[in-house]
Design a protein around this motif. Structure first.
Motif, mmCIF file in Angstrom:
data_model
loop_
_atom_site.group_PDB
_atom_site.id
_atom_site.type_symbol
_atom_site.label_atom_id
_atom_site.label_comp_id
_atom_site.label_asym_id
_atom_site.label_seq_id
_atom_site.Cartn_x
_atom_site.Cartn_y
_atom_site.Cartn_z
ATOM 1 N N PRO A 79 -70.566 5.988 -12.473
ATOM 2 C CA PRO A 79 -69.949 6.665 -11.334
ATOM 3 C C PRO A 79 -70.882 7.621 -10.598
ATOM 4 N N GLY A 80 -72.127 7.733 -11.041
ATOM 5 C CA GLY A 80 -73.000 8.764 -10.486
ATOM 6 C C GLY A 80 -72.579 10.101 -11.072
ATOM 7 N N TYR A 103 -71.256 3.979 -18.158
ATOM 8 C CA TYR A 103 -72.222 4.980 -18.602
ATOM 9 C C TYR A 103 -72.454 6.003 -17.505
ATOM 10 N N GLY A 104 -73.171 7.064 -17.834
ATOM 11 C CA GLY A 104 -73.541 8.111 -16.893
ATOM 12 C C GLY A 104 -75.033 8.392 -17.028
ATOM 13 N N HIS A 105 -75.400 9.648 -17.247
ATOM 14 C CA HIS A 105 -76.739 10.119 -17.562
ATOM 15 C C HIS A 105 -77.720 10.116 -16.391
ATOM 16 N N THR A 106 -77.768 9.061 -15.599
ATOM 17 C CA THR A 106 -78.783 8.968 -14.544
ATOM 18 C C THR A 106 -78.401 9.731 -13.280
ATOM 19 N N HIS A 107 -77.135 10.057 -13.119
ATOM 20 C CA HIS A 107 -76.608 10.713 -11.913
ATOM 21 C C HIS A 107 -76.749 9.822 -10.687
ATOM 22 N N VAL A 108 -76.893 8.519 -10.918
ATOM 23 C CA VAL A 108 -77.040 7.526 -9.848
ATOM 24 C C VAL A 108 -75.949 6.473 -10.036
ATOM 25 N N ALA A 109 -75.150 6.272 -9.003
ATOM 26 C CA ALA A 109 -74.036 5.322 -9.087
ATOM 27 C C ALA A 109 -74.526 3.880 -9.160
ATOM 28 N N GLU A 110 -73.762 3.058 -9.894
ATOM 29 C CA GLU A 110 -74.090 1.634 -10.023
ATOM 30 C C GLU A 110 -72.814 0.838 -10.251
ATOM 31 N N ILE A 111 -72.722 -0.277 -9.572
ATOM 32 C CA ILE A 111 -71.698 -1.279 -9.838
ATOM 33 C C ILE A 111 -72.428 -2.614 -9.893
ATOM 34 N N SER A 112 -72.539 -3.196 -11.087
ATOM 35 C CA SER A 112 -73.217 -4.482 -11.265
ATOM 36 C C SER A 112 -72.251 -5.449 -11.937
ATOM 37 N N THR A 113 -72.037 -6.580 -11.300
ATOM 38 C CA THR A 113 -71.143 -7.573 -11.867
ATOM 39 C C THR A 113 -71.955 -8.655 -12.559
ATOM 40 N N GLY A 114 -71.345 -9.305 -13.500
ATOM 41 C CA GLY A 114 -71.982 -10.357 -14.278
ATOM 42 C C GLY A 114 -71.138 -10.627 -15.500
ATOM 43 N N HIS A 115 -71.768 -11.166 -16.535
ATOM 44 C CA HIS A 115 -71.058 -11.418 -17.792
ATOM 45 C C HIS A 115 -70.384 -10.131 -18.266
ATOM 46 N N ILE A 116 -71.107 -9.016 -18.137
ATOM 47 C CA ILE A 116 -70.567 -7.693 -18.423
ATOM 48 C C ILE A 116 -70.666 -6.884 -17.130
ATOM 49 N N THR A 117 -69.554 -6.325 -16.698
ATOM 50 C CA THR A 117 -69.551 -5.455 -15.521
ATOM 51 C C THR A 117 -70.092 -4.104 -15.954
ATOM 52 N N VAL A 118 -71.159 -3.646 -15.286
ATOM 53 C CA VAL A 118 -71.815 -2.387 -15.632
ATOM 54 C C VAL A 118 -71.489 -1.363 -14.549
ATOM 55 N N LEU A 137 -55.473 6.444 -16.142
ATOM 56 C CA LEU A 137 -56.440 6.654 -17.214
ATOM 57 C C LEU A 137 -57.744 7.109 -16.595
ATOM 58 N N TRP A 138 -58.290 8.216 -17.091
ATOM 59 C CA TRP A 138 -59.611 8.700 -16.685
ATOM 60 C C TRP A 138 -60.589 8.478 -17.823
ATOM 61 N N LEU A 139 -61.775 7.972 -17.497
ATOM 62 C CA LEU A 139 -62.869 7.836 -18.454
ATOM 63 C C LEU A 139 -63.964 8.810 -18.028
ATOM 64 N N HIS A 140 -64.352 9.711 -18.921
ATOM 65 C CA HIS A 140 -65.419 10.681 -18.638
ATOM 66 C C HIS A 140 -66.606 10.301 -19.519
ATOM 67 N N ALA A 141 -67.704 9.944 -18.869
ATOM 68 C CA ALA A 141 -68.877 9.427 -19.582
ATOM 69 C C ALA A 141 -69.881 10.511 -19.956
ATOM 70 N N GLY A 142 -69.402 11.690 -20.275
ATOM 71 C CA GLY A 142 -70.262 12.712 -20.851
ATOM 72 C C GLY A 142 -70.904 13.687 -19.896
ATOM 73 N N ASP A 143 -71.387 14.716 -20.531
ATOM 74 C CA ASP A 143 -72.009 15.875 -19.886
ATOM 75 C C ASP A 143 -71.020 16.550 -18.940
ATOM 76 N N SER A 162 -68.488 11.147 -14.448
ATOM 77 C CA SER A 162 -69.550 11.520 -15.375
ATOM 78 C C SER A 162 -70.326 12.707 -14.830
ATOM 79 N N ASP A 163 -71.050 13.333 -15.713
ATOM 80 C CA ASP A 163 -72.030 14.361 -15.372
ATOM 81 C C ASP A 163 -71.457 15.461 -14.485
ATOM 82 N N SER A 164 -70.378 16.072 -14.975
ATOM 83 C CA SER A 164 -69.762 17.187 -14.261
ATOM 84 C C SER A 164 -70.475 18.509 -14.543
ATOM 85 N N HIS A 165 -71.190 18.594 -15.634
ATOM 86 C CA HIS A 165 -72.060 19.721 -15.970
ATOM 87 C C HIS A 165 -71.435 21.087 -15.735
#
Length: 163
Positions: free
Chosen positions: A130-131, A112-127, A30-36, A7-10
């Motif tokens: 990539p930063g 998702y992207g947007h924040t430019h901060v990486a996150e891996i959160s597990t739970g009912h939905i894995t969030v 498969l690559w997923l690009h989350a915008g910008d 994400s956020d390659s700008h």
């Protein structure tokens, strides 16, 4: 199935090239690009042609274009992935609206992207976030995620930082 998330390659195709040269990017199908920025995702598709498919969404820095998608649902290895940039879901403050949208779409993974901060959160939905591959706010190095998916198993996610 090995999936790369970026994400956020700008506009930095140089950052995309550095990402693709990292050993962790080998074998991604498969690559997923989350915008910008969407032309960067098109560049990614061009340089990986024949090796990997690319799915992408537009972000807040993309000019609106006819047919631009801000959300997408990707099916892979028995999982449903909600792909978005995140700016329309208030992700700078919480991922609740993002998780709600993913759940309503029958997805078990939200990217998702947007924040430019990486996150891996597990739970009912894995969030997953990539930063930023080009302009990180949480480290000095760009980052991307590699996710291994198998049907009936929880996703195995790895954050990759590179110089």
């Amino acid at each position: 199935m090995k999936i790369g998330i970026v994400s956020d390659s700008h506009g930095s195709t140089r950052a995309i090239d550095r990402m693709l040269s990292h050993p962790a990017a080998e074998g991604v199908t498969l690559w997923l690009h989350a915008g910008d920025i969407t032309p960067d995702a098109e560049y990614l598709a061009m340089v990986t042609e024949g090796k990997a498919k690319v799915r992408y969404v537009a972000g807040n820095s993309d000019w609106p274009e006819p047919g631009a998608r801000y959300d997408d649902v990707v099916e892979a290895a028995g999982h449903r992935i909600f792909l978005t940039h995140g700016h329309m879901y208030g992700v700078r403050f919480t991922t609740k609206m993002l998780c709600d949208a993913a759940g309503e779409s029958g997805c078990d993974i939200a990217v998702y992207g947007h924040t430019h901060v990486a996150e891996i959160s597990t739970g009912h939905i894995t969030v997953l976030n990539p930063g930023s591959v080009a302009r990180p706010r949480d480290a000095m190095q760009g980052s991307f995620l590699v996710m291994e998916l198998e049907q009936g198993k929880a996703p195995a996610c790895h954050l990759i930082r590179f110089a």
